[in-house]
Design a protein around this motif. Structure first.
Motif, short mmCIF file in Angstrom:
data_model
loop_
_atom_site.label_atom_id
_atom_site.label_comp_id
_atom_site.label_asym_id
_atom_site.label_seq_id
_atom_site.Cartn_x
_atom_site.Cartn_y
_atom_site.Cartn_z
N PHE A 1 0.86 -1.19 0.00
CA PHE A 1 0.00 0.00 0.00
C PHE A 1 0.90 1.24 0.00
O PHE A 1 1.98 1.22 0.60
N HIS A 2 0.45 2.31 -0.64
CA HIS A 2 1.15 3.60 -0.52
C HIS A 2 1.06 4.05 0.94
O HIS A 2 0.17 3.62 1.68
N MET A 3 1.95 4.95 1.34
CA MET A 3 2.02 5.40 2.72
C MET A 3 0.67 5.89 3.23
O MET A 3 0.18 5.44 4.28
N HIS A 4 0.02 6.82 2.49
CA HIS A 4 -1.24 7.39 2.99
C HIS A 4 -2.36 6.36 2.99
O HIS A 4 -3.24 6.39 3.85
N GLU A 5 -2.32 5.39 2.03
CA GLU A 5 -3.35 4.33 2.01
C GLU A 5 -3.18 3.40 3.21
O GLU A 5 -4.17 2.99 3.82
N ALA A 6 -1.94 3.08 3.55
CA ALA A 6 -1.67 2.19 4.69
C ALA A 6 -2.10 2.85 6.00
O ALA A 6 -2.68 2.20 6.88
N ILE A 7 -1.81 4.16 6.13
CA ILE A 7 -2.24 4.88 7.34
C ILE A 7 -3.76 4.88 7.42
O ILE A 7 -4.35 4.62 8.48
N PHE A 8 -4.42 5.16 6.29
CA PHE A 8 -5.88 5.23 6.32
C PHE A 8 -6.50 3.86 6.60
O PHE A 8 -7.54 3.77 7.25
N LEU A 9 -5.85 2.79 6.13
CA LEU A 9 -6.32 1.44 6.46
C LEU A 9 -6.33 1.24 7.97
O LEU A 9 -7.27 0.68 8.54
N GLY A 10 -5.28 1.75 8.62
CA GLY A 10 -5.24 1.71 10.09
C GLY A 10 -6.35 2.52 10.72
O GLY A 10 -6.95 2.10 11.71
N VAL A 11 -6.67 3.68 10.13
CA VAL A 11 -7.77 4.52 10.63
C VAL A 11 -9.10 3.77 10.55
O VAL A 11 -9.90 3.79 11.50
N VAL A 12 -9.32 3.08 9.43
CA VAL A 12 -10.58 2.33 9.24
C VAL A 12 -10.76 1.31 10.36
O VAL A 12 -11.83 1.21 10.97
N PHE A 13 -9.69 0.56 10.66
CA PHE A 13 -9.81 -0.52 11.63
C PHE A 13 -9.52 -0.09 13.08
O PHE A 13 -9.56 -0.92 13.99
N SER A 14 -9.25 1.19 13.27
CA SER A 14 -9.16 1.70 14.66
C SER A 14 -10.55 1.98 15.21
O SER A 14 -10.74 2.11 16.42
N ILE B 1 -16.36 4.95 7.46
CA ILE B 1 -15.02 5.52 7.30
C ILE B 1 -14.39 5.01 5.99
O ILE B 1 -13.77 5.78 5.25
N ALA B 2 -14.56 3.70 5.72
CA ALA B 2 -14.02 3.13 4.48
C ALA B 2 -14.63 3.79 3.25
O ALA B 2 -13.93 4.11 2.28
N GLN B 3 -15.94 4.02 3.30
CA GLN B 3 -16.62 4.68 2.18
C GLN B 3 -16.10 6.10 1.97
O GLN B 3 -15.84 6.52 0.84
N LEU B 4 -15.93 6.83 3.07
CA LEU B 4 -15.38 8.19 2.98
C LEU B 4 -13.96 8.17 2.40
O LEU B 4 -13.60 9.02 1.58
N GLY B 5 -13.17 7.19 2.84
CA GLY B 5 -11.81 7.07 2.33
C GLY B 5 -11.77 6.74 0.85
O GLY B 5 -10.94 7.28 0.11
N TYR B 6 -12.68 5.88 0.43
CA TYR B 6 -12.76 5.51 -1.00
C TYR B 6 -13.14 6.72 -1.85
O TYR B 6 -12.53 6.97 -2.90
N SER C 1 -12.63 9.79 -1.10
CA SER C 1 -11.55 10.78 -1.02
C SER C 1 -10.26 10.29 -1.67
O SER C 1 -9.22 10.95 -1.55
N LYS C 2 -10.34 9.12 -2.32
CA LYS C 2 -9.16 8.51 -2.99
C LYS C 2 -8.05 8.16 -1.98
O LYS C 2 -6.87 8.19 -2.31
N LEU C 3 -8.46 7.84 -0.76
CA LEU C 3 -7.49 7.44 0.26
C LEU C 3 -7.38 5.92 0.37
O LEU C 3 -6.50 5.40 1.05
N LEU C 4 -8.33 5.21 -0.27
CA LEU C 4 -8.27 3.76 -0.34
C LEU C 4 -8.32 3.34 -1.80
O LEU C 4 -9.16 3.85 -2.57
#
Length: 388
Positions: free
Chosen positions: A108-121, A343-348, A350-353
């Protein structure tokens, strides 16, 4: 009028699934979640997650958390606020860090990996609340800690999400003006200050006023207005509506109308709206891309489950609770449910996932939601066995 047939199908299917689930000794909510998977796009494709289902499910989760607040003991909640903070903080930090590393492991790119952590936090305790109620454990010290930690968890997740989207979010979501992070935070602080006034004066006054209104079920009507209204305002200031609904339930639970409201709201929720909410979670599951992403799905599911279970369990232990209590609290916080889906939907958007892994991430969220009730029931059994 097709939605009437869909609603009838959902209500009949969830009633039967809940019945047979309890007969074989598993939480009724598992059967209801499986109904969503079977009736939805994953298997039969008879029910879609359209506007009708979405609206009913939103009302369902708000009523469910309103009932949880109504049945919560405020004194116990206050008593366990310190362990709740400890559980929430460790239960956010561990998933954030280890799921970030999991994302990096799968390129995963850096920002995608961080956001993946945000989703599952994030945590969704709406499923755990149902299981705790079924087991008669909602008002235990573990139940109160889970509820308190979930509210804090929601606030932390919203703050992290707001910061991250404002820093890294795509311009694709900028069609509507966004409030600055500091303004959002200020409004959220004011909202929690407002909750104090609602609990202390506003809710008791409105509930007593409702007795003077000459319409049937005026007291119940007023309680719904308070619950839905507080959920709506919570959404306006960037919090989850379930936070507002939970505190509205607590506010009404401090009035003399608690019992009558509880007896009237439960049939409204459990007869119609709450079953649709449980089904709607299952509707998000598809088996697209399951083969090529199987290793990612297994790895992420294992890390997602263990980081919440261990992270929240460690937080409970740090706060002075024993192993069995930490076990229950950790299991009760595993479910990601609707919070992670949002959160996942918002990230998707926003092009974060990445679109490549989006379906697999949704599948893992559903899997954690399915696994959590089994873990929670087993943890409660272990505690009861140890107490003998």
């Amino acid at each position: 009028m097709a939605y009437l047939g869909i609603l009838s199908l959902i209500l009949l299917s969830t009633a039967l699934a809940g019945h047979f689930s309890r007969r074989i000794g598993i939480p009724a909510v598992i059967g209801q979640l499986l109904v969503g998977i079977v009736l939805g796009p994953a298997v039969l494709g008879w029910v879609q997650g359209d506007t009708f289902v979405h609206m009913f499910s939103e009302i369902g989760v708000i009523i469910l958390m309103f009932i949880a607040g109504l049945e919560s003991n405020l004194e116990l909640l206050k008593k366990y606020i310190k362990p709740a903070f400890s559980v929430a903080i460790t239960g956010v930090i561990l998933p954030l860090c280890l799921i970030f590393l999991t994302g990096k492991l799968f390129d995963f790119h850096m920002h995608e990996a961080i956001f993946l952590g945000v989703v599952f936090s994030a945590t969704s305790v709406s499923i755990s609340v149902e299981v705790l109620k079924e087991l008669g454990y909602l008002e235990s010290k573990e139940g109160m800690t889970i509820l308190g930690a979930a509210v804090i968890d929601d606030i932390l997740a919203v703050i992290i999400l707001s910061t991250f989207v404002s820093l890294f979010g795509s311009a694709a979501t900028s069609s509507e003006p966004k409030m600055s992070f500091l303004m959002t935070l200020l409004l959220q602080v004011l909202y929690f200050v407002g909750i104090y006034f609602v609990v202390k004066w506003i809710a008791p006054y409105l509930m007593s006023l409702s007795e003077k209104i000459f319409v049937p079920s005026a007291v119940i009507l007023m309680s719904l207005v308070i619950g839905l209204g507080m959920a709506y305002i919570a959404e306006l200031v960037g919090l989850s509506g379930v936070v507002g609904a939970f505190f509205a339930g607590i506010a009404i639970g401090q009035t003399p109308y608690k019992t009558s409201v509880d007896h009237s709201i439960e049939p409204i929720g459990y007869a119609v709206f709450i079953p649709v909410f449980f089904v709607s979670i299952g509707l998000n599951m598809t088996f697209d891309g399951l083969g090529k992403d199987l290793l990612f799905i297994i790895a992420l599911t294992v890390v997602a489950v263990l980081t919440k279970w261990l992270g929240c369990g460690i937080g409970a232990k740090v706060a002075g609770m024993d192993y069995n209590s930490g076990d229950i609290i950790g299991a009760g916080m595993v479910s990601r449910g609707e919070m992670a889906l949002i959160i996942a939907q918002l990230g998707y958007e926003s092009k974060l996932l990445s679109a490549d892994y989006y379906s697999s991430i949704i599948l893992v969220i559903i899997l954690t939601t399915l696994i959590a009730p089994f873990m929670l029931k087993a943890a409660v059994k272990r505690k009861k066995k140890a107490a003998k």
